[in-house]
Scaffold this active site. Structure first.
Site, PDB file in Angstrom:
ATOM      1  N   GLN B 128     163.518 -15.279   5.227  1.00  0.00           N
ATOM      2  CA  GLN B 128     162.339 -14.421   5.329  1.00  0.00           C
ATOM      3  C   GLN B 128     161.084 -15.166   4.873  1.00  0.00           C
ATOM      4  O   GLN B 128     161.055 -15.685   3.751  1.00  0.00           O
ATOM      5  CB  GLN B 128     162.554 -13.193   4.450  1.00  0.00           C
ATOM      6  CG  GLN B 128     161.543 -12.087   4.671  1.00  0.00           C
ATOM      7  CD  GLN B 128     161.854 -10.887   3.796  1.00  0.00           C
ATOM      8  OE1 GLN B 128     161.668 -10.938   2.580  1.00  0.00           O
ATOM      9  NE2 GLN B 128     162.334  -9.823   4.396  1.00  0.00           N
ATOM     10  N   GLY B 129     160.084 -15.237   5.731  1.00  0.00           N
ATOM     11  CA  GLY B 129     158.817 -15.872   5.364  1.00  0.00           C
ATOM     12  C   GLY B 129     157.718 -14.838   5.291  1.00  0.00           C
ATOM     13  O   GLY B 129     156.908 -14.716   6.210  1.00  0.00           O
ATOM     14  N   SER B 131     156.184 -13.548   1.718  1.00  0.00           N
ATOM     15  CA  SER B 131     155.284 -13.824   0.587  1.00  0.00           C
ATOM     16  C   SER B 131     154.657 -15.212   0.705  1.00  0.00           C
ATOM     17  O   SER B 131     155.236 -16.122   1.294  1.00  0.00           O
ATOM     18  CB  SER B 131     156.058 -13.761  -0.736  1.00  0.00           C
ATOM     19  OG  SER B 131     156.571 -12.476  -0.947  1.00  0.00           O
ATOM     20  N   SER B 163     164.580 -17.059   0.308  1.00  0.00           N
ATOM     21  CA  SER B 163     165.991 -17.283  -0.013  1.00  0.00           C
ATOM     22  C   SER B 163     166.705 -17.894   1.185  1.00  0.00           C
ATOM     23  O   SER B 163     166.393 -17.553   2.325  1.00  0.00           O
ATOM     24  CB  SER B 163     166.664 -15.957  -0.379  1.00  0.00           C
ATOM     25  OG  SER B 163     166.013 -15.374  -1.474  1.00  0.00           O
ATOM     26  N   GLU B 246     165.368  -2.306   3.408  1.00  0.00           N
ATOM     27  CA  GLU B 246     165.653  -3.015   2.166  1.00  0.00           C
ATOM     28  C   GLU B 246     165.826  -2.053   0.998  1.00  0.00           C
ATOM     29  O   GLU B 246     166.615  -2.288   0.107  1.00  0.00           O
ATOM     30  CB  GLU B 246     164.524  -4.004   1.874  1.00  0.00           C
ATOM     31  CG  GLU B 246     164.764  -4.806   0.623  1.00  0.00           C
ATOM     32  CD  GLU B 246     163.786  -5.976   0.494  1.00  0.00           C
ATOM     33  OE1 GLU B 246     163.944  -6.721  -0.451  1.00  0.00           O
ATOM     34  OE2 GLU B 246     162.885  -6.105   1.339  1.00  0.00           O
TER      35      GLU B 246
END
Lengths: 380, 384
Positions: B128-129, B131, B163, B246
């Site tokens: 996941q990109g 932040s 992550s 989430e």
């Protein structure tokens, strides 16, 4: 794809809750007209809506939008005189039980809720009793309500609200008696022995006149207390004492839950209305976060209390009482804090929630007892 | 109000238990924490076993290749998997819980066909990109820019807290496609191949000592415009679909695990004599009530999601606020049970105590969650 929904209120349960709320609101308004007795601002049943519908963002918008207009107005009804926009009570100095109210509650089935229909009851179960007691807690309804619910069908006239019985924990020290002047009879739940699953013991019944007491200056102005020092001529009762203790704890927890949910609403209503530094104080994060944590406490307690009502398990009840006590006491304290200086006055209703919450936290299982029982039950 | 399960749900549970008992002995030993290729292979192999047995994408819709299970069945799956000691979702987390559901909800038929099956089979790993160094809680201020050039976007910027970046094949990337628009309206959602030229991954070491996430630097990376999911500049809305996943059932297994840890703490304390301390005992008793209630709150939220037929709403914030705090309390209690043994980094629960610190930060800090609860549930005015 959608299966049956398990752990949610049924339509009938929602209707029961809403009906109870309306009954108590109507009753309160009449009392206020008479200028006596019930000190709380019950608000409109539609002023807040179902707390559980908060989960859905869509209904939130509708409800919070609606609340600005309708709830805000209801809440601010008596504001002109009291100033500061704080909910305030009439007088709280005459806490005598209102027998007419008691009979009305009896007529509505408040006490006979769980008696079988064949015996003149409503034939409902523990979850329904919990919902009704939650509403009583919201409304700060005074009186030996738990005794009325548990002794309906045991002591004649209690189910109908014609006679008022008290219920005392004889294993406690001191033995406290709520509303001593208002009771016709008292049932004592005996000492017994304490086991992993709660106390066992015996029950005794005494006429109110046969109980000797010492005065006790109750911290809760709406719940007079006496310290029981002795009793003559008591009659043994064949009752399932562990069950009575468990249910007393659960119904007390349900009232704590109602109070905890109510003080969130009171704090939020005040934080939306009260302006400082040119803005509602509820727009400041320091205040917002207090309110958010209040809701978290109330909702966690709600899950625990409702689940314990379904399982009727002693350990679940102990955990529910622990969390509901904490939610009621801490929410009332935070509600005082959000109200600022007005929160520290006798005039605002907040202190009544706090004092009743303190009292209930000492009844039918304290934090120490619950925590020890829950620790004991950890696998070992 | 009812806490019993239907016959159908109990049958589902029984079949699942039977299958877990049969296959778990065949799962190879877990690789070391620092062995990332080994961890990827292990997580992917488990996902393949789930796929072959018909448990992959349990909560995904059937037309996305999932099983279309009810929220309650998903709850049962997570509960039983944890109780049986099955592997965690691990490297498949982003694919199964964020990127996949987003593509299923917002992607074109071709995009769904390209990306969803490999996620379900465990063949492709996503990261996941979202932040950035200057866009954390205030995610909408992100500045990684994507400039259209023919059939491609040219992407430059940097992402952080990513992550599984080192082993991922794809990155669900939020980029700014319109710098002039109001900040929520100039963002787009792209699927970026991690092996594209210009992508540099630098592992970040957490305070727990491990490299669980990374910084990702993007230097004029070309991403085909066909890899954009949803309309151009509509990426914020597309992403919010993901984020509500989430905050749904993400912690079910962990609550089950915490209750087991609590039992183990009591056993340890009884054995090492610290049980005689009433303060510690009461602390453990309170945590017992706390986690029991969190489990009930989970059941309540799942029942609610099932009754309204949608994804969980802001109620998930109430749960996360209390759970993340309770988890920290649990491992602080563990340290009290262990005494000075808690200074041994290899001792059980010590790494968990450290990683628990991330729970009040990741996926929306507790402070942001409190704002959400106050504004969206309680209706308090926005402000500072």
């Amino acid at each position: 794809m959608t299966g049956p929904v398990h752990f949610q209120l049924t339509d009938d349960q929602r209707a029961l809750r809403d009906g109870t709320r309306e009954l108590l609101v109507g009753r309160h308004d009449r009392d206020r007209l008479r200028g006596r007795g019930l000190p709380c601002s019950w608000g409109s049943p539609r002023s807040w809506g179902s707390p559980r519908s908060w989960g859905s963002p869509r209904s939130n918008e509708v409800e919070s939008g609606g609340e600005v207009e309708s709830g805000g107005e209801v809440e601010s009804g008596g504001e002109a005189e009291s100033g500061g926009g704080v909910e305030s009570s009439g007088e709280v100095d005459d806490p005598a039980l209102d027998r007419a109210l008691w009979r009305e509650l009896g007529d509505a089935g408040f006490f006979a809720l769980r008696l079988p229909e064949a015996a003149g009851g409503v034939g409902l179960g523990l979850p329904e009793a919990v919902l009704v007691f939650e509403e009583a807690g919201r409304a700060l309804l005074p009186g030996p309500l738990v005794a009325g619910q548990l002794l309906a069908g045991v002591v004649d006239g209690v189910a109908a609200g014609e006679r008022i019985a008290g219920l005392c924990d004889a294993a406690a020290d001191p033995v406290l008696w709520e509303h001593p002047a208002g009771c016709d009879e008292v049932v004592f739940l005996g000492e017994g022995t304490r086991g992993a699953r709660g106390r066992t013991g015996e029950a005794y019944r005494s006429a109110a006149a046969d109980v000797t007491c010492a005065p006790f200056a109750s911290v809760d102005p709406l719940t007079p207390l006496a310290r029981v020092t002795g009793r003559s001529r008591s009659t043994p009762l064949a009752l399932d004492v562990p069950r009575l203790r468990r249910e007393a704890a659960l119904l007390t927890a349900a009232q704590q839950l109602g109070s905890a949910a109510r003080t969130v609403e009171m704090a939020v209503a005040h934080a939306r209305r009260r302006e400082q530094f040119g803005a509602p104080i509820g727009s400041f994060q320091a205040v917002k976060h207090l309110c958010a944590q209040m809701l978290v406490r109330a909702e966690l307690a709600r899950s625990a209390v409702y689940a314990a009502a379904v399982t009727d398990d002693a350990l679940d009840v102990a955990g529910a009482k622990l969390l509901a006590d904490e939610a009621a006491v801490r929410n009332a304290r935070d509600c005082v804090q959000v109200h600022g200086g007005m929160g520290f006055t006798w005039e605002a209703d907040v202190h009544l929630h706090l004092k009743r919450a303190w009292l209930r936290a000492e009844c039918w299982g304290t934090a120490r007892e619950a925590e020890e029982a829950l620790a004991d039950a950890l696998p070992g | 109000m009812d806490l019993t399960y239907t016959e159908e749900e109990e049958a589902f549970r029984a079949r699942l238990r039977e299958w877990l008992a049969e296959v778990l002995p065949k799962v190879p030993p877990k690789p070391a924490a620092a062995d990332w290729p080994g961890r990827r292979a292990y997580d992917a192999a488990w996902q393949r076993m789930l796929y072959d047995a018909g448990y992959a994408g349990l909560h995904w819709p059937v037309d996305a290749g999932g099983q279309g299970a009810t929220p309650t069945q998903h709850l049962i799956y997570l509960e039983e998997s944890e109780k049986a000691g099955a592997p965690y979702v691990g490297a498949n987390f982003v694919g199964l819980l964020h990127a996949g559901p987003t593509i299923a909800a917002e992607g074109s038929a071709a995009q769904r066909a390209r990306w969803l099956p490999p996620i379900l089979r465990g063949d492709e790993i996503w990261c996941q990109g979202f932040s950035e160094p200057d866009a954390g809680s205030d995610l909408a201020s992100l500045r990684t820019k994507a400039v259209r050039d023919g059939d491609d976007y040219v992407v430059s910027g940097s992402k952080i807290w990513t992550s599984h970046a080192e082993v991922a094949d794809w990155c669900e990337l939020l980029v700014r496609t319109d710098p002039e628009a109001p900040r929520h309206r100039g963002i787009s959602w792209l699927a970026m191949p991690m092996d594209a030229p210009g992508v540099t991954v630098r592992p970040l070491r957490t305070l727990a000592g491990s490299a669980e996430f990374a910084e990702v630097f993007l230097d004029e990376v070309r991403v085909p415009a066909a890899h954009r999911v949803g309309a151009e500049h509509d990426g914020w809305r597309v992403t919010m679909v993901t984020l509500s996943f989430e905050r749904g059932t993400a912690f079910v297994g962990e609550v089950v695990a915490c209750r087991r840890v609590l039992g183990a703490l009591a056993r340890t304390a009884r054995a090492n004599g610290r049980w005689d301390d009433a303060v510690l005992r009461r602390r453990l008793g309170r945590l017992h009530a706390e986690f029991a209630a969190l489990w009930r709150l989970t059941q309540w939220n799942v029942s609610e999601a099932q009754s309204i037929g949608g994804v969980p709403g802001s109620g998930g914030s109430v749960f996360k606020l209390r759970y993340s705090h309770a988890r920290q309390e649990l491992y602080d209690a563990a340290a009290e049970v262990l005494g000075a043994e808690s200074l041994d980094a290899d001792r059980e629960w010590v790494a968990d105590r450290l990683s628990a610190l991330s729970y009040t930060i990741a996926a929306g800090t507790s402070q942001i969650q409190q704002n959400i609860v106050a504004e969206r549930i309680l209706g308090l005015p926005k402000g500072r």
